[in-house]
Design a protein around this motif. Structure first.
Motif, PDB file in Angstrom:
ATOM      1  N   HIS A 100       0.850  -1.200   0.000  1.00 17.50           N
ATOM      2  CA  HIS A 100       0.000   0.000   0.000  1.00 17.50           C
ATOM      3  C   HIS A 100       0.881   1.243   0.000  1.00 17.50           C
ATOM      4  CE1 HIS A 100      -4.024  -1.649   0.331  1.00 17.50           C
ATOM      5  NE2 HIS A 100      -3.483  -2.621   1.034  1.00 17.50           N
ATOM      6  N   PRO A 101       0.943   1.946  -1.113  1.00 14.08           N
ATOM      7  CA  PRO A 101       1.747   3.182  -1.150  1.00 14.08           C
ATOM      8  C   PRO A 101       1.170   4.235  -0.211  1.00 14.08           C
ATOM      9  CG  PRO A 101       0.319   3.057  -3.065  1.00 14.08           C
ATOM     10  CD  PRO A 101       0.179   1.745  -2.338  1.00 14.08           C
ATOM     11  N   ARG A 102       1.995   5.214   0.130  1.00 13.11           N
ATOM     12  CA  ARG A 102       1.508   6.309   0.974  1.00 13.11           C
ATOM     13  C   ARG A 102       0.374   7.021   0.251  1.00 13.11           C
ATOM     14  NH1 ARG A 102       6.976   6.570   1.465  1.00 13.11           N
ATOM     15  NH2 ARG A 102       7.838   6.390   3.557  1.00 13.11           N
ATOM     16  N   VAL A 132       3.476   3.063   7.596  1.00 15.03           N
ATOM     17  CA  VAL A 132       2.715   3.946   6.696  1.00 15.03           C
ATOM     18  C   VAL A 132       1.278   4.113   7.212  1.00 15.03           C
ATOM     19  CG1 VAL A 132       1.676   4.007   4.367  1.00 15.03           C
ATOM     20  CG2 VAL A 132       4.100   3.457   4.641  1.00 15.03           C
ATOM     21  N   PHE A 133       0.751   5.316   7.096  1.00 16.24           N
ATOM     22  CA  PHE A 133      -0.648   5.601   7.442  1.00 16.24           C
ATOM     23  C   PHE A 133      -1.534   4.919   6.407  1.00 16.24           C
ATOM     24  CE2 PHE A 133      -4.379   7.734   8.778  1.00 16.24           C
ATOM     25  CZ  PHE A 133      -5.007   8.333   7.678  1.00 16.24           C
ATOM     26  N   LEU A 134      -2.478   4.116   6.886  1.00 20.67           N
ATOM     27  CA  LEU A 134      -3.364   3.366   5.971  1.00 20.67           C
ATOM     28  C   LEU A 134      -4.811   3.798   6.182  1.00 20.67           C
ATOM     29  CD1 LEU A 134      -3.338   0.925   3.903  1.00 20.67           C
ATOM     30  CD2 LEU A 134      -4.179  -0.438   5.823  1.00 20.67           C
ATOM     31  N   ILE A 135      -5.462   4.133   5.068  1.00 25.27           N
ATOM     32  CA  ILE A 135      -6.873   4.504   5.153  1.00 25.27           C
ATOM     33  C   ILE A 135      -7.572   4.037   3.895  1.00 25.27           C
ATOM     34  CG2 ILE A 135      -6.510   6.789   4.086  1.00 25.27           C
ATOM     35  CD1 ILE A 135      -8.643   7.886   6.091  1.00 25.27           C
ATOM     36  N   ARG A 136      -8.819   3.648   4.001  1.00 25.15           N
ATOM     37  CA  ARG A 136      -9.605   3.314   2.815  1.00 25.15           C
ATOM     38  C   ARG A 136      -9.866   4.629   2.085  1.00 25.15           C
ATOM     39  NH1 ARG A 136     -14.323   5.534   2.250  1.00 25.15           N
ATOM     40  NH2 ARG A 136     -15.187   4.682   4.183  1.00 25.15           N
ATOM     41  N   ALA A 137      -9.170   4.831   0.976  1.00 27.33           N
ATOM     42  CA  ALA A 137      -9.201   6.133   0.293  1.00 27.33           C
ATOM     43  C   ALA A 137     -10.413   6.270  -0.620  1.00 27.33           C
ATOM     44  CB  ALA A 137      -7.923   6.299  -0.529  1.00 27.33           C
ATOM     45  N   LYS A 138     -10.923   5.137  -1.107  1.00 23.87           N
ATOM     46  CA  LYS A 138     -12.048   5.190  -2.049  1.00 23.87           C
ATOM     47  C   LYS A 138     -13.221   5.913  -1.391  1.00 23.87           C
ATOM     48  CE  LYS A 138     -14.452   2.228  -5.314  1.00 23.87           C
ATOM     49  NZ  LYS A 138     -13.974   1.192  -6.242  1.00 23.87           N
ATOM     50  N   LEU A 162      -4.878  -0.577  -8.622  1.00 23.62           N
ATOM     51  CA  LEU A 162      -6.010  -0.421  -7.695  1.00 23.62           C
ATOM     52  C   LEU A 162      -5.762   0.768  -6.780  1.00 23.62           C
ATOM     53  CD1 LEU A 162      -6.605  -4.166  -6.859  1.00 23.62           C
ATOM     54  CD2 LEU A 162      -8.261  -2.640  -7.939  1.00 23.62           C
ATOM     55  N   SER A 163      -4.529   0.918  -6.302  1.00 21.62           N
ATOM     56  CA  SER A 163      -4.234   2.050  -5.407  1.00 21.62           C
ATOM     57  C   SER A 163      -4.448   3.375  -6.128  1.00 21.62           C
ATOM     58  CB  SER A 163      -2.779   1.962  -4.920  1.00 21.62           C
ATOM     59  OG  SER A 163      -2.655   0.894  -4.018  1.00 21.62           O
ATOM     60  N   ARG A 164      -3.990   3.445  -7.368  1.00 21.88           N
ATOM     61  CA  ARG A 164      -4.164   4.700  -8.121  1.00 21.88           C
ATOM     62  C   ARG A 164      -5.660   5.042  -8.233  1.00 21.88           C
ATOM     63  NH1 ARG A 164       0.215   2.762 -11.068  1.00 21.88           N
ATOM     64  NH2 ARG A 164      -1.079   1.683 -12.590  1.00 21.88           N
ATOM     65  N   GLN A 165      -6.437   4.016  -8.553  1.00 18.27           N
ATOM     66  CA  GLN A 165      -7.884   4.225  -8.731  1.00 18.27           C
ATOM     67  C   GLN A 165      -8.507   4.659  -7.401  1.00 18.27           C
ATOM     68  OE1 GLN A 165      -9.861   0.539  -9.225  1.00 18.27           O
ATOM     69  NE2 GLN A 165     -11.782   1.391  -9.956  1.00 18.27           N
ATOM     70  N   GLU A 166      -8.117   3.974  -6.316  1.00 21.46           N
ATOM     71  CA  GLU A 166      -8.706   4.293  -5.003  1.00 21.46           C
ATOM     72  C   GLU A 166      -8.353   5.704  -4.558  1.00 21.46           C
ATOM     73  OE1 GLU A 166      -8.450  -0.374  -3.641  1.00 21.46           O
ATOM     74  OE2 GLU A 166      -6.793   0.994  -3.314  1.00 21.46           O
ATOM     75  N   GLN A 167      -7.170   6.144  -4.928  1.00 26.62           N
ATOM     76  CA  GLN A 167      -6.717   7.459  -4.473  1.00 26.62           C
ATOM     77  C   GLN A 167      -7.051   8.570  -5.475  1.00 26.62           C
ATOM     78  OE1 GLN A 167      -2.888   7.859  -2.663  1.00 26.62           O
ATOM     79  NE2 GLN A 167      -2.656   5.665  -2.355  1.00 26.62           N
TER      80      GLN A 167
HETATM   81  N1  LIG Z   1      -1.587   4.274   2.473  1.00 25.79           N
HETATM   82  C1  LIG Z   1      -2.838   4.019   2.021  1.00 25.79           C
HETATM   83  O1  LIG Z   1      -3.826   4.263   2.716  1.00 25.79           O
HETATM   84  N2  LIG Z   1      -2.944   3.457   0.764  1.00 25.79           N
HETATM   85  C2  LIG Z   1      -4.152   3.110   0.202  1.00 25.79           C
HETATM   86  N3  LIG Z   1      -5.393   3.328   0.634  1.00 25.79           N
HETATM   87  C3  LIG Z   1      -6.290   2.813  -0.298  1.00 25.79           C
HETATM   88  O2  LIG Z   1      -7.507   2.840  -0.232  1.00 25.79           O
HETATM   89  N4  LIG Z   1      -5.586   2.262  -1.328  1.00 25.79           N
HETATM   90  C4  LIG Z   1      -4.245   2.415  -1.059  1.00 25.79           C
HETATM   91  O3  LIG Z   1      -3.279   2.043  -1.748  1.00 25.79           O
END
Ligand SMILES: NC(=O)NC1=NC(=O)NC1=O
Length: 166
Positions: free
Chosen positions: A67-69, A116-122, A83-88
């Motif tokens: 999961h990238p930042r 890394v900070f992780l969040i559901r970006a979608k 998928l990450s690009r699309q979600e972000q």
């Molecule tokens: N660091 C992140 O929160 N990454 C991400 N969140 C998402 O929803 N997709 C990611 O790759």
């Protein structure tokens, strides 16, 4: 996107390969493949969520490798990068002030929690993500493990719903 009945019948290695971009936790993929056949998408989602319910710190750190930042659009052609690009996509990188605030927030989070900070970006704007980051910075270590795991489960189940349909 493949149909559930097709997923049920795939050879194990192909089924696992289809699930792999959902989350970088091989144990989750193997358990879900082994639980086939699923009678409905609801049963698939519920089983996937139940397996993810057992995740702890080790699984979180294992998954973060994929999961990238937030705010760093990942390069790469792998499925999880796309998928990450699309979600972000809602994080508007053209807003230089927001991008700087996210970079600074990510750095503070990593200094505080060591990952890394992780969040559901979608479905979240950059501003909403920044606000969530500020809130979560006040968590204890244990609270933040639980919060990050909940986000990981949401991302994983959203990706699963995108991979297997009716
Ligand atoms: N660091 C992140 O929160 N990454 C991400 N969140 C998402 O929803 N997709 C990611 O790759």
């Amino acid at each position: 996107m493949i149909a559930l009945n097709h997923f049920n019948q795939l050879p194990g290695d192909e089924a696992a390969a289809l699930l792999q971009p959902c989350v970088a936790i091989p144990g989750w993929t193997a358990a879900l493949v082994a639980a086939r056949p699923f009678a409905s998408l609801a049963e698939l989602q519920q089983t996937a969520s139940d397996i993810a319910g057992a995740w702890g710190r080790a699984e979180l750190e294992q998954a973060l490798s994929a999961h990238p930042r937030i705010g760093e659009k990942p390069a790469g052609a792998q499925a999880h990068a796309a998928l990450s690009r699309q979600e972000q996509s809602a994080v508007d990188n053209r807003d230089a002030q927001l991008a700087a605030a996210l970079r600074e927030g990510n750095a503070r989070y990593e200094a505080r929690f060591g990952r890394v900070f992780l969040i559901r970006a979608k479905g979240r704007s950059g501003e909403e993500i920044l606000h969530a980051l500020e809130q979560r910075l006040t968590n204890s270590d244990a609270e933040e493990i639980a919060a990050a795991l909940e986000q990981l489960r949401e991302i994983t189940l959203l990706r699963l719903a995108g991979a297997i349909g009716e």
